[in-house]
Design an enzyme around this catalytic site. Structure first.
Site, mmCIF file in Angstrom:
data_model
loop_
_atom_site.group_PDB
_atom_site.id
_atom_site.type_symbol
_atom_site.label_atom_id
_atom_site.label_comp_id
_atom_site.label_asym_id
_atom_site.label_seq_id
_atom_site.Cartn_x
_atom_site.Cartn_y
_atom_site.Cartn_z
ATOM 1 N N THR A 94 0.874 -1.180 0.000
ATOM 2 C CA THR A 94 0.000 0.000 0.000
ATOM 3 C C THR A 94 0.907 1.225 0.000
ATOM 4 O O THR A 94 1.637 1.455 0.974
ATOM 5 C CB THR A 94 -0.891 0.037 1.262
ATOM 6 O OG1 THR A 94 -1.651 -1.169 1.313
ATOM 7 C CG2 THR A 94 -1.831 1.229 1.212
ATOM 8 N N LYS A 169 -7.610 1.399 -2.859
ATOM 9 C CA LYS A 169 -7.191 0.905 -1.535
ATOM 10 C C LYS A 169 -7.280 2.013 -0.473
ATOM 11 O O LYS A 169 -7.801 1.792 0.626
ATOM 12 C CB LYS A 169 -5.759 0.358 -1.637
ATOM 13 C CG LYS A 169 -5.088 0.020 -0.335
ATOM 14 C CD LYS A 169 -5.681 -1.191 0.337
ATOM 15 C CE LYS A 169 -5.015 -1.426 1.684
ATOM 16 N NZ LYS A 169 -5.651 -2.495 2.430
ATOM 17 N N LYS A 244 -0.795 5.240 8.592
ATOM 18 C CA LYS A 244 -0.109 5.466 7.309
ATOM 19 C C LYS A 244 -1.128 5.625 6.187
ATOM 20 O O LYS A 244 -1.032 6.530 5.362
ATOM 21 C CB LYS A 244 0.820 4.274 7.004
ATOM 22 C CG LYS A 244 1.557 4.402 5.688
ATOM 23 C CD LYS A 244 2.237 3.105 5.253
ATOM 24 C CE LYS A 244 1.292 2.196 4.509
ATOM 25 N NZ LYS A 244 1.943 1.125 3.744
HETATM 26 P P1 NAD Z 1 5.966 -5.726 7.456
HETATM 27 O O1 NAD Z 1 6.644 -4.544 8.058
HETATM 28 O O2 NAD Z 1 5.584 -6.880 8.308
HETATM 29 O O3 NAD Z 1 6.860 -6.305 6.225
HETATM 30 C C1 NAD Z 1 7.635 -5.522 5.367
HETATM 31 C C2 NAD Z 1 8.895 -6.302 5.068
HETATM 32 O O4 NAD Z 1 9.640 -5.578 4.083
HETATM 33 C C3 NAD Z 1 9.809 -6.471 6.280
HETATM 34 O O5 NAD Z 1 10.060 -7.855 6.494
HETATM 35 C C4 NAD Z 1 11.092 -5.704 5.898
HETATM 36 O O6 NAD Z 1 12.274 -6.305 6.401
HETATM 37 C C5 NAD Z 1 11.019 -5.785 4.380
HETATM 38 N N1 NAD Z 1 11.797 -4.756 3.696
HETATM 39 C C6 NAD Z 1 11.834 -3.410 3.910
HETATM 40 N N2 NAD Z 1 12.653 -2.815 3.024
HETATM 41 C C7 NAD Z 1 13.159 -3.805 2.241
HETATM 42 C C8 NAD Z 1 14.075 -3.826 1.148
HETATM 43 N N3 NAD Z 1 14.642 -2.698 0.679
HETATM 44 N N4 NAD Z 1 14.361 -5.017 0.583
HETATM 45 C C9 NAD Z 1 13.793 -6.172 1.047
HETATM 46 N N5 NAD Z 1 12.927 -6.217 2.081
HETATM 47 C C10 NAD Z 1 12.624 -5.041 2.670
HETATM 48 O O7 NAD Z 1 4.666 -5.121 6.711
HETATM 49 P P2 NAD Z 1 3.356 -5.923 6.259
HETATM 50 O O8 NAD Z 1 2.356 -5.931 7.345
HETATM 51 O O9 NAD Z 1 3.778 -7.206 5.607
HETATM 52 O O10 NAD Z 1 2.807 -4.910 5.138
HETATM 53 C C11 NAD Z 1 3.395 -4.823 3.856
HETATM 54 C C12 NAD Z 1 2.525 -3.926 3.004
HETATM 55 O O11 NAD Z 1 1.196 -4.466 2.934
HETATM 56 C C13 NAD Z 1 2.379 -2.501 3.553
HETATM 57 O O12 NAD Z 1 2.416 -1.590 2.495
HETATM 58 C C14 NAD Z 1 1.007 -2.528 4.233
HETATM 59 O O13 NAD Z 1 0.393 -1.243 4.274
HETATM 60 C C15 NAD Z 1 0.250 -3.471 3.340
HETATM 61 N N6 NAD Z 1 -0.887 -4.166 3.984
HETATM 62 C C16 NAD Z 1 -0.750 -4.706 5.223
HETATM 63 C C17 NAD Z 1 -1.836 -5.355 5.801
HETATM 64 C C18 NAD Z 1 -1.735 -5.971 7.180
HETATM 65 O O14 NAD Z 1 -2.782 -6.373 7.732
HETATM 66 N N7 NAD Z 1 -0.539 -6.111 7.740
HETATM 67 C C19 NAD Z 1 -3.050 -5.455 5.109
HETATM 68 C C20 NAD Z 1 -3.146 -4.921 3.826
HETATM 69 C C21 NAD Z 1 -2.039 -4.280 3.275
#
Ligand code: NAD
Length: 298
Positions: A94, A169, A244
């Site tokens: 997102t 979204k 966010k």
């Molecule tokens: P998270 O923080 O658990 O995971 C993000 C991952 O990205 C981490 O493991 C981090 O180490 C990795 N990362 C960061 N920079 C990086 C790079 N340069 N190279 C490789 N890896 C890297 O976040 P999440 O909950 O998995 O969410 C991910 C996305 O999905 C976000 O944009 C969030 O808004 C969206 N989202 C989350 C949910 C939810 O319920 N958690 C629901 C819908 C959408």
């Protein structure tokens, strides 16, 4: 079998990678976190030493990263210079609409088919392969995008051209963020007026106040079995993530001159809950702030 690269193995990406591997696809994955890579390896995913290694030979390149800056960096440094030219590039994070459109035009200029496909369904949906994908892409690329996303999806819907998935979204999450606060306020007032919360839930669930935030995700413990309110608001959709998304919505509203006063209020309330130290708690935990019962969240 399709060859996927997946960059970002957090709460969401980890589940998505595991679902793809379980469906028999080849998944080359990278994350900055060694622990996330190790978990993915246990789920049958091939861990890579870098994003460049992960995209090598991939037919579909997925990113599931925290925010626009991370996606831009990974696209500029690894994906655009190193992905095979025929690969389909799909960002599921997102992020802000401007970053999504900038990434799409850079990728198109480099000759790639590119898609923004943010998701709804949370961590449980990612782990179960039942996400809803909101897709922005050229109409001609949609069948390929749908086929690539289907193993992880309950629904794949095209919102429009590049950036339209992100627009859908953030509008959805604006609605969710505002409606949850409405539910929290109504439950708090019902309690203050001496109503039994269970009776109020039963009545509002079948009256005009009915909404997803109440009937599928009630913030009041004990009303909806699967809701994070029954797990002390752990393991759901973090308040920091909701904050966010509301910031993205307000930025987008400012860019087109839209009036979104309730979303502004909602953002201020989630920001306060976050500043009080509850950013990692599910956003529905805001109920306890309104009730003056923050100590219940410890
Ligand atoms: P998270 O923080 O658990 O995971 C993000 C991952 O990205 C981490 O493991 C981090 O180490 C990795 N990362 C960061 N920079 C990086 C790079 N340069 N190279 C490789 N890896 C890297 O976040 P999440 O909950 O998995 O969410 C991910 C996305 O999905 C976000 O944009 C969030 O808004 C969206 N989202 C989350 C949910 C939810 O319920 N958690 C629901 C819908 C959408």
């Amino acid at each position: 079998m399709t060859s996927y690269a997946l960059i970002g193995l957090g709460n969401m990406g980890g589940g998505m990678a595991a679902v793809l591997a379980a469906a028999g696809h080849r998944v080359q994955a990278f994350d900055l976190s060694a622990a996330a890579l190790a978990r993915a390896a246990e789920a049958g995913v091939s861990p890579c030493a870098s994003a460049v290694d992960a995209v090598t030979g991939a037919e579909v390149v997925l990113t599931m990263l925290p925010a626009g800056a991370h996606v831009r960096e990974v696209y500029e440094q690894a994906i655009l210079p190193h992905a095979p030219p025929e690969a389909l590039l799909i960002d599921c994070s997102t992020i802000d609409v401007d970053s999504a459109r900038a990434i799409a035009s850079q990728a198109q200029a480099a000759g790639f088919a590119v898609v923004d496909a943010p998701v709804s369904g949370g961590v449980a949906g990612a782990a179960a392969g039942t996400l809803t994908f909101m897709v922005g892409c050229a109409e001609a690329d949609f069948p390929r995008a749908k086929a690539a996303l289907s193993p992880m999806a309950k629904t794949v819907v095209r919102a429009g051209e590049a950036g339209a998935g992100q627009a859908a979204k953030i509008c959805n999450n604006l609605l969710l963020g505002v409606s949850m606060i409405g539910v929290c306020e109504a439950l708090t007032l019902a309690e203050g007026l001496g109503l039994d919360p269970e009776r109020f839930f039963e009545i509002a669930s079948t009256s005009s106040g009915q909404c997803w935030s109440l009937t599928a995700y009630s913030p009041w413990p004990g009303q909806v079995a699967a809701a994070p309110s029954n797990r002390n608001y752990e393991g759901g959709f973090a308040t920091a993530m909701m904050l966010k998304d509301l910031r993205l919505a307000q930025g987008a509203a400012a860019s087109v001159g839209a009036s979104t006063p309730l979303a502004a209020q909602a953002q201020a309330l989630y920001a306060l809950f976050d500043r009080l130290g509850y950013g990692e708690k599910d956003f529905s935990g805001l109920l306890q702030m309104l009730r003056g019962r923050l100590e219940d969240l410890a």
